[in-house]
Design an enzyme around this catalytic site. Structure first.
Site, PDB file in Angstrom:
ATOM      1  N   ASN A  11       0.875  -1.175   0.000  1.00  0.00           N
ATOM      2  CA  ASN A  11       0.000   0.000   0.000  1.00  0.00           C
ATOM      3  C   ASN A  11       0.912   1.225   0.000  1.00  0.00           C
ATOM      4  O   ASN A  11       1.536   1.531   1.014  1.00  0.00           O
ATOM      5  CB  ASN A  11      -0.877  -0.036   1.260  1.00  0.00           C
ATOM      6  CG  ASN A  11      -1.670   1.235   1.466  1.00  0.00           C
ATOM      7  OD1 ASN A  11      -1.762   2.077   0.571  1.00  0.00           O
ATOM      8  ND2 ASN A  11      -2.256   1.380   2.647  1.00  0.00           N
ATOM      9  N   LYS A  13       0.035   4.258  -0.220  1.00  0.00           N
ATOM     10  CA  LYS A  13      -0.601   5.432   0.401  1.00  0.00           C
ATOM     11  C   LYS A  13      -0.397   6.654  -0.494  1.00  0.00           C
ATOM     12  O   LYS A  13      -0.414   6.511  -1.715  1.00  0.00           O
ATOM     13  CB  LYS A  13      -0.055   5.631   1.822  1.00  0.00           C
ATOM     14  CG  LYS A  13      -0.134   4.331   2.637  1.00  0.00           C
ATOM     15  CD  LYS A  13       0.136   4.492   4.107  1.00  0.00           C
ATOM     16  CE  LYS A  13      -0.011   3.158   4.803  1.00  0.00           C
ATOM     17  NZ  LYS A  13       0.131   3.231   6.245  1.00  0.00           N
ATOM     18  N   HIS A  94      -9.351   1.060   5.211  1.00  0.00           N
ATOM     19  CA  HIS A  94      -8.050   1.248   5.865  1.00  0.00           C
ATOM     20  C   HIS A  94      -8.241   2.192   7.055  1.00  0.00           C
ATOM     21  O   HIS A  94      -9.030   3.137   6.981  1.00  0.00           O
ATOM     22  CB  HIS A  94      -7.031   1.820   4.874  1.00  0.00           C
ATOM     23  CG  HIS A  94      -5.636   1.809   5.430  1.00  0.00           C
ATOM     24  ND1 HIS A  94      -5.204   2.754   6.328  1.00  0.00           N
ATOM     25  CD2 HIS A  94      -4.610   0.953   5.256  1.00  0.00           C
ATOM     26  CE1 HIS A  94      -3.952   2.471   6.674  1.00  0.00           C
ATOM     27  NE2 HIS A  94      -3.571   1.380   6.034  1.00  0.00           N
ATOM     28  N   GLU A  96      -6.605   4.573   8.087  1.00  0.00           N
ATOM     29  CA  GLU A  96      -6.389   5.993   7.777  1.00  0.00           C
ATOM     30  C   GLU A  96      -7.628   6.596   7.110  1.00  0.00           C
ATOM     31  O   GLU A  96      -7.931   7.772   7.308  1.00  0.00           O
ATOM     32  CB  GLU A  96      -5.127   6.141   6.908  1.00  0.00           C
ATOM     33  CG  GLU A  96      -3.872   5.900   7.752  1.00  0.00           C
ATOM     34  CD  GLU A  96      -2.657   5.406   6.990  1.00  0.00           C
ATOM     35  OE1 GLU A  96      -2.628   5.483   5.752  1.00  0.00           O
ATOM     36  OE2 GLU A  96      -1.711   4.918   7.650  1.00  0.00           O
ATOM     37  N   GLU A 164      -4.934  -5.042  10.868  1.00  0.00           N
ATOM     38  CA  GLU A 164      -3.911  -4.018  11.049  1.00  0.00           C
ATOM     39  C   GLU A 164      -4.177  -3.259  12.350  1.00  0.00           C
ATOM     40  O   GLU A 164      -5.009  -2.337  12.378  1.00  0.00           O
ATOM     41  CB  GLU A 164      -3.943  -3.025   9.886  1.00  0.00           C
ATOM     42  CG  GLU A 164      -3.687  -3.658   8.540  1.00  0.00           C
ATOM     43  CD  GLU A 164      -3.163  -2.626   7.542  1.00  0.00           C
ATOM     44  OE1 GLU A 164      -2.071  -2.853   7.007  1.00  0.00           O
ATOM     45  OE2 GLU A 164      -3.825  -1.606   7.324  1.00  0.00           O
ATOM     46  N   GLY A 170       2.975   2.121  10.717  1.00  0.00           N
ATOM     47  CA  GLY A 170       3.947   3.192  10.540  1.00  0.00           C
ATOM     48  C   GLY A 170       4.719   3.542  11.801  1.00  0.00           C
ATOM     49  O   GLY A 170       5.401   4.565  11.847  1.00  0.00           O
ATOM     50  N   SER A 210       3.816  -2.276  10.231  1.00  0.00           N
ATOM     51  CA  SER A 210       5.273  -2.330  10.447  1.00  0.00           C
ATOM     52  C   SER A 210       5.898  -3.673  10.043  1.00  0.00           C
ATOM     53  O   SER A 210       6.843  -4.123  10.684  1.00  0.00           O
ATOM     54  CB  SER A 210       5.623  -1.980  11.898  1.00  0.00           C
ATOM     55  OG  SER A 210       5.245  -0.634  12.182  1.00  0.00           O
TER      56      SER A 210
HETATM   57  P1  PGA Z   1       3.188   0.193   7.509  1.00  0.00           P
HETATM   58  O1  PGA Z   1       1.686   0.403   6.990  1.00  0.00           O
HETATM   59  O2  PGA Z   1       3.689  -1.093   6.904  1.00  0.00           O
HETATM   60  O3  PGA Z   1       3.943   1.397   7.017  1.00  0.00           O
HETATM   61  O4  PGA Z   1       3.117   0.107   8.994  1.00  0.00           O
HETATM   62  C1  PGA Z   1       0.802  -0.677   6.883  1.00  0.00           C
HETATM   63  C2  PGA Z   1      -0.524  -0.223   6.343  1.00  0.00           C
HETATM   64  O5  PGA Z   1      -1.013   0.843   6.726  1.00  0.00           O
HETATM   65  O6  PGA Z   1      -1.138  -0.930   5.505  1.00  0.00           O
END
Ligand code: PGA
Length: 249
Positions: A11, A13, A94, A96, A164, A170, A210
């Site tokens: 992803n 983003k 997601h 976010e 997640e 992140g 992560s």
């Molecule tokens: P990350 O993000 O691997 O940077 O922690 C995962 C995600 O949001 O799908």
């Protein structure tokens, strides 16, 4: 139905200009023969050129879609538009999107239905916040999100679920192996209760938050983990390649 392959999903983003398409060339060059399925969800502006370059050797997906098929929704994209640009998957719900755009489970469910209607597979994201985990609400949150976000009619082909934990995205923080195992086992059982054991086994359950080349092997060894949804470490072919290799075992 043939068993689904494990899935390494990236992803991007809101990262990536056309110059970064060279990462796709590198990924295709080094990992097109991987045993697992590889998917990159770039920003929508890169779906068409990425799909062009990947030429079916890796899959390309969207990061969101509108719940409606078309209409007066300035700035939004329908699932059919993503498909038309070359996507075969779309991420829905997601954390976010849930946080930044106030997307409820009902909205995520409607978007997932729209994705299916357009012929896309949906990667539905669920996961608890740190406050919820500390209050011992993780399983209740997962139950509510699964019940509210997943439409009827799920199959191993149209649905992938990504667990997640919001606090792991992140941040470099990763749940313990036991914590991942507990939630993934719970998701599988909940799917079996609702959709039957066969479908529950076919739906791929991704862990996300992560995931890096150096922790991927340990995470992929957990029961009921069928791949990963990867943010930061999917931006560079070298990092994502390490995760793909860990998934391939
Ligand atoms: P990350 O993000 O691997 O940077 O922690 C995962 C995600 O949001 O799908």
């Amino acid at each position: 139905m043939a068993p689904q392959r494990k899935l390494a999903a990236g992803n991007w983003k809101m990262n990536g200009l056309s110059g970064q398409l060279s990462e796709i060339d590198a990924l295709v060059g080094s990992h097109a023969d991987a045993g697992c399925e590889i998917l990159i969800c770039p920003p929508a502006t890169l779906i068409a050129p990425m799909a062009d370059r990947a030429d079916g050797r890796i899959a390309v997906g969207g990061q969101d879609c509108h719940a409606e098929a078309k209409g007066a929704h300035t700035g939004d994209l329908s699932a059919a538009m993503l498909k038309d640009a070359g996507a075969t998957y779309v991420i829905t719900g997601h954390s976010e999107r849930r946080a930044d755009h106030g997307e409820s489970d009902a909205v995520v469910r409607a978007k997932t239905e729209a994705a299916w209607e357009a012929g896309l597979a949906a990667i539905v994201c669920i996961g608890e916040t740190l406050d919820q985990r500390e209050a011992d609400e993780t399983i209740a949150v997962i139950d509510a999100q699964l019940g509210g976000s997943i439409p009827d009619g799920a199959t191993g082909e149209n649905l992938v679920i990504a667990y997640e934990p919001v606090w792991a995205i992140g941040t470099g923080k990763v749940p313990t192996i036991d914590q991942i195992a507990e939630v993934h086992d719970h998701i599988r059982k909940t799917l079996a209760d609702r959709f039957g054991e066969g479908t529950a086994q076919d739906v791929r359950l991704l862990y996300g938050g992560s995931v890096k080349p150096d922790n991927a092997k340990e995470i992929f060894a957990v029961d009921n983990v069928d791949g990963a949804l990867v943010g930061g470490a999917s931006l560079k072919a070298a990092d994502f390649g390490g995760i793909i290799e860990a998934l391939d075992g």
